[in-house]
Design an enzyme around this catalytic site. Structure first.
Site, mmCIF file in Angstrom:
data_model
loop_
_atom_site.group_PDB
_atom_site.id
_atom_site.type_symbol
_atom_site.label_atom_id
_atom_site.label_comp_id
_atom_site.label_asym_id
_atom_site.label_seq_id
_atom_site.Cartn_x
_atom_site.Cartn_y
_atom_site.Cartn_z
ATOM 1 N N HIS A 193 0.777 -1.295 -0.135
ATOM 2 C CA HIS A 193 -0.005 -0.026 0.146
ATOM 3 C C HIS A 193 0.989 1.215 -0.066
ATOM 4 C CE1 HIS A 193 0.367 0.472 4.467
ATOM 5 N NE2 HIS A 193 0.893 -0.501 4.361
ATOM 6 N N ASN A 194 0.426 2.309 -0.654
ATOM 7 C CA ASN A 194 1.145 3.392 -0.786
ATOM 8 C C ASN A 194 2.494 3.351 -1.507
ATOM 9 O OD1 ASN A 194 -0.912 3.903 2.093
ATOM 10 N ND2 ASN A 194 -0.920 5.704 0.354
#
Length: 329
Positions: free
Chosen positions: A243-244
């Site tokens: 994520h991210n």
């Protein structure tokens, strides 16, 4: 069956024809497996020695190849045999799977979804509320695209792939079978009441144009904002992108490699198979990470890293040489 003369193929790859063959060429094949009506390629001088025993009537070869093709055989000399061979493979590529109708009657398409001209949707696909599919998109059977996603023009999504809510896929992308775009990022924290409390992942995934995601790979949604893959990124099978994470343009990740959360890759980064990158790490433009390496810190642009933990390639090779000498003492 498609058959081409050597002149037909040369017109496509625009090389220099050396020798001649009367055979019509029926298929491309590896040197050692080719039949006399098939074409192969030689992308490196070290493979010259295999030409004599090959039955291929022709080959796409690099300009520095010194051998002669022989009787009733031909070479097409080009600057880059690997790139030229992609054009030959396109000539012989079979047609993609057929659709009996543009929209299969078993597909479920929400009334609020928008479907562009020329888009095809296969059996048992699900297209959720407020999804926007561009023009000439191909959705194969059993694909799931959840609420408020957008899919760009000329993108193909193969069976079993899932694009979760609010994610955006660019134009000319390929999502291979069973890949997942936008699963929850892996976020938990110790909690007295629950043991481990799940951190909500409320972001999304944004894929640029010409991105390819391999079978059974996963690109997790951001915790706050977006996980982003830039234009032209190519992701192999069984790859995890946390994520991210943010990938620049034309990054390559080979099978079983993985990025932890919030990793940043510059443009043109290459990550070998089974390599792993620690969270909150930045790899500069043009970095190469060798297969099986473990990166635990930032890497400056242009460097090649090897080993676990990864160090600069020259340092790693010196360390391995020392260990080999010690083992032989």
């Amino acid at each position: 069956m498609k058959n081409y003369s050597i002149e037909d193929i040369n017109n496509v790859v625009k090389g220099t024809l050396v020798g001649a063959t009367s055979h019509l060429i029926s298929a491309p094949e590896q040197l050692e497996l080719a039949k006399e009506t098939e074409i192969s390629f030689i992308g490196n001088k070290k493979y010259e020695k295999f030409w004599q025993d090959s039955k291929a009537c022709a080959a796409i070869v690099n300009e520095d190849i010194a051998i002669e093709p022989g009787e009733n055989r031909a070479f097409i000399k080009v600057k880059n045999a690997d790139l030229a061979m992609t054009l030959v493979l396109e000539l012989f590529a079979p047609a993609p799977p057929l659709f009996s109708s543009e929209i299969h009657p078993t597909a479920v398409i929400d009334a609020s979804a928008k479907v562009g001209a020329g888009t095809r949707i296969g059996a048992n696909a699900y297209i959720g509320p407020n999804v926007v599919l561009g023009e000439n998109v191909t959705i194969y059977p059993n694909v799931t695209i959840l609420d408020e996603c957008t899919i760009g023009n000329n993108t193909a999504i193969w069976p079993g792939a899932v694009v979760r809510e609010r994610c955006h896929v660019g134009a000319h992308c390929i999502l291979h079978p069973n890949c997942t775009i936008g699963a929850d990022g892996f976020g938990f924290r110790p909690c007295p009441e629950k043991g481990l409390a799940k951190i909500p992942q409320i972001g999304n995934v944004v894929l640029g144009n010409y991105v390819e995601i391999g079978a059974n790979s996963s690109v997790d949604r951001g915790k706050f904002s977006s996980t982003i893959l830039g234009d032209g990124c190519k992701i192999d099978n069984l790859v995890q992108i946390g994520h991210n994470s943010i990938l620049g343009k034309f990054c390559i990740m080979a099978g079983n490699s993985g990025l932890a959360g919030s990793v940043t890759l510059g443009n043109g980064v290459i990550i070998g198979g089974s390599a792993s990158i620690k969270d909150h790490t930045t790899l500069g433009d043009g970095v190469t990470i060798g297969a099986g390496s473990g990166v635990t810190g930032d890497v400056e642009a242009g460097k090649t890293m090897l080993g676990y933990p990864a160090v600069e390639a020259r340092t790693a090779l010196k360390q391995w040489a020392i260990l080999k000498r010690m083992a032989n003492q």
